[in-house]
Design a protein around this motif. Structure first.
Motif, PDB file in Angstrom:
ATOM      1  N   ASP A   6       0.841  -1.215   0.000  1.00  0.00           N
ATOM      2  CA  ASP A   6       0.000   0.000   0.000  1.00  0.00           C
ATOM      3  C   ASP A   6       0.865   1.250   0.000  1.00  0.00           C
ATOM      4  OD1 ASP A   6      -2.361  -1.410   0.043  1.00  0.00           O
ATOM      5  OD2 ASP A   6      -2.658  -1.220   2.214  1.00  0.00           O
ATOM      6  N   LEU A   7       1.887   1.255   0.826  1.00  0.00           N
ATOM      7  CA  LEU A   7       2.800   2.398   0.895  1.00  0.00           C
ATOM      8  C   LEU A   7       3.544   2.572  -0.425  1.00  0.00           C
ATOM      9  CD1 LEU A   7       4.295   4.663   2.370  1.00  0.00           C
ATOM     10  CD2 LEU A   7       5.846   2.934   3.291  1.00  0.00           C
ATOM     11  N   ASP A   8       4.031   1.486  -0.983  1.00  0.00           N
ATOM     12  CA  ASP A   8       4.752   1.549  -2.258  1.00  0.00           C
ATOM     13  C   ASP A   8       3.858   2.106  -3.353  1.00  0.00           C
ATOM     14  OD1 ASP A   8       7.056   1.035  -3.929  1.00  0.00           O
ATOM     15  OD2 ASP A   8       5.871  -0.609  -4.799  1.00  0.00           O
ATOM     16  N   ARG A   9       2.610   1.638  -3.409  1.00  0.00           N
ATOM     17  CA  ARG A   9       1.663   2.124  -4.414  1.00  0.00           C
ATOM     18  C   ARG A   9       1.354   3.608  -4.219  1.00  0.00           C
ATOM     19  NH1 ARG A   9      -3.444   0.175  -3.454  1.00  0.00           N
ATOM     20  NH2 ARG A   9      -4.532   2.089  -3.852  1.00  0.00           N
ATOM     21  N   LEU A  10       1.164   4.031  -2.980  1.00  0.00           N
ATOM     22  CA  LEU A  10       0.881   5.433  -2.691  1.00  0.00           C
ATOM     23  C   LEU A  10       2.057   6.316  -3.100  1.00  0.00           C
ATOM     24  CD1 LEU A  10      -1.011   7.578  -1.459  1.00  0.00           C
ATOM     25  CD2 LEU A  10       0.097   7.132   0.739  1.00  0.00           C
ATOM     26  N   VAL A  11       3.269   5.914  -2.761  1.00  0.00           N
ATOM     27  CA  VAL A  11       4.454   6.701  -3.113  1.00  0.00           C
ATOM     28  C   VAL A  11       4.603   6.771  -4.626  1.00  0.00           C
ATOM     29  CG1 VAL A  11       6.976   6.754  -3.006  1.00  0.00           C
ATOM     30  CG2 VAL A  11       5.650   6.275  -0.949  1.00  0.00           C
ATOM     31  N   THR A  12       4.408   5.659  -5.307  1.00  0.00           N
ATOM     32  CA  THR A  12       4.565   5.615  -6.758  1.00  0.00           C
ATOM     33  C   THR A  12       3.508   6.450  -7.469  1.00  0.00           C
ATOM     34  OG1 THR A  12       5.484   3.387  -6.580  1.00  0.00           O
ATOM     35  CG2 THR A  12       4.699   4.070  -8.745  1.00  0.00           C
ATOM     36  N   GLU A  13       2.249   6.281  -7.075  1.00  0.00           N
ATOM     37  CA  GLU A  13       1.149   6.915  -7.793  1.00  0.00           C
ATOM     38  C   GLU A  13       0.890   8.363  -7.355  1.00  0.00           C
ATOM     39  OE1 GLU A  13      -2.308   4.458  -7.452  1.00  0.00           O
ATOM     40  OE2 GLU A  13      -1.307   2.729  -8.377  1.00  0.00           O
ATOM     41  N   ARG A  14       1.055   8.681  -6.080  1.00  0.00           N
ATOM     42  CA  ARG A  14       0.651   9.994  -5.585  1.00  0.00           C
ATOM     43  C   ARG A  14       1.776  10.768  -4.906  1.00  0.00           C
ATOM     44  NH1 ARG A  14      -2.731  12.333  -7.824  1.00  0.00           N
ATOM     45  NH2 ARG A  14      -3.233  13.510  -5.980  1.00  0.00           N
ATOM     46  N   GLY A  15       2.990  10.204  -4.891  1.00  0.00           N
ATOM     47  CA  GLY A  15       4.103  10.842  -4.207  1.00  0.00           C
ATOM     48  C   GLY A  15       4.397  12.239  -4.705  1.00  0.00           C
ATOM     49  N   SER A  16       4.422  12.431  -6.029  1.00  0.00           N
ATOM     50  CA  SER A  16       4.736  13.760  -6.569  1.00  0.00           C
ATOM     51  C   SER A  16       3.638  14.770  -6.230  1.00  0.00           C
ATOM     52  CB  SER A  16       4.978  13.700  -8.070  1.00  0.00           C
ATOM     53  OG  SER A  16       3.828  13.219  -8.736  1.00  0.00           O
ATOM     54  N   ALA A  17       2.387  14.346  -6.218  1.00  0.00           N
ATOM     55  CA  ALA A  17       1.288  15.256  -5.852  1.00  0.00           C
ATOM     56  C   ALA A  17       1.378  15.640  -4.375  1.00  0.00           C
ATOM     57  CB  ALA A  17      -0.061  14.608  -6.146  1.00  0.00           C
ATOM     58  N   LEU A  18       1.762  14.701  -3.539  1.00  0.00           N
ATOM     59  CA  LEU A  18       1.910  14.993  -2.110  1.00  0.00           C
ATOM     60  C   LEU A  18       3.076  15.948  -1.868  1.00  0.00           C
ATOM     61  CD1 LEU A  18       1.231  11.432  -0.685  1.00  0.00           C
ATOM     62  CD2 LEU A  18      -0.250  13.438  -0.454  1.00  0.00           C
ATOM     63  N   VAL A  19       4.175  15.771  -2.610  1.00  0.00           N
ATOM     64  CA  VAL A  19       5.314  16.688  -2.486  1.00  0.00           C
ATOM     65  C   VAL A  19       4.917  18.082  -2.967  1.00  0.00           C
ATOM     66  CG1 VAL A  19       7.645  17.205  -3.317  1.00  0.00           C
ATOM     67  CG2 VAL A  19       7.077  14.893  -2.582  1.00  0.00           C
ATOM     68  N   ALA A  20       4.152  18.169  -4.050  1.00  0.00           N
ATOM     69  CA  ALA A  20       3.694  19.477  -4.551  1.00  0.00           C
ATOM     70  C   ALA A  20       2.814  20.165  -3.514  1.00  0.00           C
ATOM     71  CB  ALA A  20       2.934  19.295  -5.866  1.00  0.00           C
ATOM     72  N   TYR A  21       1.956  19.414  -2.862  1.00  0.00           N
ATOM     73  CA  TYR A  21       1.091  19.955  -1.811  1.00  0.00           C
ATOM     74  C   TYR A  21       1.943  20.482  -0.655  1.00  0.00           C
ATOM     75  CZ  TYR A  21      -2.384  19.838   1.969  1.00  0.00           C
ATOM     76  OH  TYR A  21      -3.197  20.151   3.028  1.00  0.00           O
ATOM     77  N   ALA A  22       2.909  19.683  -0.238  1.00  0.00           N
ATOM     78  CA  ALA A  22       3.786  20.082   0.860  1.00  0.00           C
ATOM     79  C   ALA A  22       4.642  21.281   0.464  1.00  0.00           C
ATOM     80  CB  ALA A  22       4.673  18.906   1.283  1.00  0.00           C
ATOM     81  N   TYR A  23       5.025  21.370  -0.801  1.00  0.00           N
ATOM     82  CA  TYR A  23       5.832  22.497  -1.282  1.00  0.00           C
ATOM     83  C   TYR A  23       5.069  23.814  -1.131  1.00  0.00           C
ATOM     84  CZ  TYR A  23       8.478  25.565  -4.348  1.00  0.00           C
ATOM     85  OH  TYR A  23       9.195  26.619  -4.846  1.00  0.00           O
TER      86      TYR A  23
END
Length: 177
Positions: A6-23
């Motif tokens: 689940d973590l691997d899938r989340l990082v792969t699929e949504r990691g860049s969107a989460l980093v953009a949000y945090a940015y």
């Protein structure tokens, strides 16, 4: 499915969107990546049920809380000198990138609550009551934070119609403004 997959899938699929949000919250890439990593650690360090339906929303909330907690923990801020770009209109394809950089720089002058309100309102497209619930404050406080943010952002970015007082109306008991 295990929590690792689940973590691997989340990082792969949504990691860049989460980093953009945090940015948008943190204002620099290194801090944004740290926020996301901290949120993943906090989310997955506790034993969770096999199926977590809203894990991305939970991670986003953890990013927001981590950002606000980190700001409160600091004893003082270094002086920030905002950099302004000229508002000349050009056909340069880099103009949009420059505008995004101006907004990111301008967000640094806001307090954490103001910044969180602006990001939640215009990046997450939340309503005022939803923002209030996320931050644990009243709708009136959200209006105040957005109003204060508008006053700080206008000298840097020009008029901000999305933050105008008529968009964030205050209604009294009698029904009038």
């Amino acid at each position: 499915m295990s929590w690792e997959s689940d973590l691997d899938r989340l990082v792969t699929e949504r990691g860049s969107a989460l980093v953009a949000y945090a940015y948008l919250l943190a204002g620099d890439m290194a801090s944004a990546e740290d926020l996301v990593q901290d949120a993943f650690v906090r989310t997955y360090s506790r034993r969770r049920p096999e199926e977590v339906t809203w894990v991305e929303a939970y991670v986003r909330r953890t990013i927001l809380n981590t950002y606000l907690d980190g700001y409160r923990a600091r004893t003082r801020l270094a002086a920030v000198t905002p950099l302004l770009a000229t508002s000349d209109v050009t056909d340069d394809p880099n103009t949009a990138a420059g505008d995004r950089a101006d907004v990111a720089r301008a967000l640094t002058v806001l307090s954490p609550r103001e910044r969180a309100c602006v990001v939640l309102r215009f990046y997450d497209d939340l309503t005022l009551p939803e923002i209030g619930l996320r931050l644990g404050v009243s709708e009136g406080a959200v209006k105040r934070y957005l109003s204060d943010a508008r006053h700080k952002l206008e000298p840097l970015l020009g008029p901000q119609p999305g933050l105008a007082s008529e968009d964030v109306a205050t209604i009294t008991k009698g029904g009038s403004r």
